[in-house]
Enzyme design. Sequence first.
Site, mmCIF file in Angstrom:
data_model
loop_
_atom_site.group_PDB
_atom_site.id
_atom_site.type_symbol
_atom_site.label_atom_id
_atom_site.label_comp_id
_atom_site.label_asym_id
_atom_site.label_seq_id
_atom_site.Cartn_x
_atom_site.Cartn_y
_atom_site.Cartn_z
ATOM 1 C CG ASP A 1 -2.027 0.984 1.156
ATOM 2 O OD1 ASP A 1 -1.747 2.206 1.161
ATOM 3 O OD2 ASP A 1 -3.188 0.554 1.088
ATOM 4 N N GLY B 1 -15.191 3.072 3.566
ATOM 5 C CA GLY B 1 -13.834 3.537 3.284
ATOM 6 C C GLY B 1 -13.246 3.011 1.996
ATOM 7 C CG HIS C 1 -8.554 -3.189 -2.387
ATOM 8 N ND1 HIS C 1 -9.596 -2.531 -3.018
ATOM 9 C CD2 HIS C 1 -8.203 -2.408 -1.343
ATOM 10 C CE1 HIS C 1 -9.852 -1.396 -2.373
ATOM 11 N NE2 HIS C 1 -9.021 -1.305 -1.350
#
Length: 114
Positions: free
Chosen positions: A30, A93, A100
């Site tokens: 990330d 969110g 994912h």
Amino acid sequence: MTDCLFCKIVSGDVPAEIVREGARVIAFRDINPQAPTHVLVIPREHHPTAAGLAAADPGLLGELVGEAHRVAEDEGIAGTGYRLVFNTGAQAGQTVFHVHAHVLGGRGLNWPPG
């Protein structure tokens, strides 16, 4: 999907730090990590949400979860514990609408999150 960030990562048009990849699933770090280990695991095929993927191809969802565990093993967090998160919808969110899984670990993770 031409405007999907994760589809662009899959195609190689957008760079990412790939940590694992297979025929149907890819994992990468990330860019805004929320824990010492924060890896995203995605299917190469575009599906907007986890529920949509489960309906369309439950076997691929199983592969995604299995790959998430292998990421945790590779990262050395499988034994101490890790969190696997699927955000579904904007209220939860989700900002990229390509399913994912977030693999988070390497520190204590409080409950409830958020």
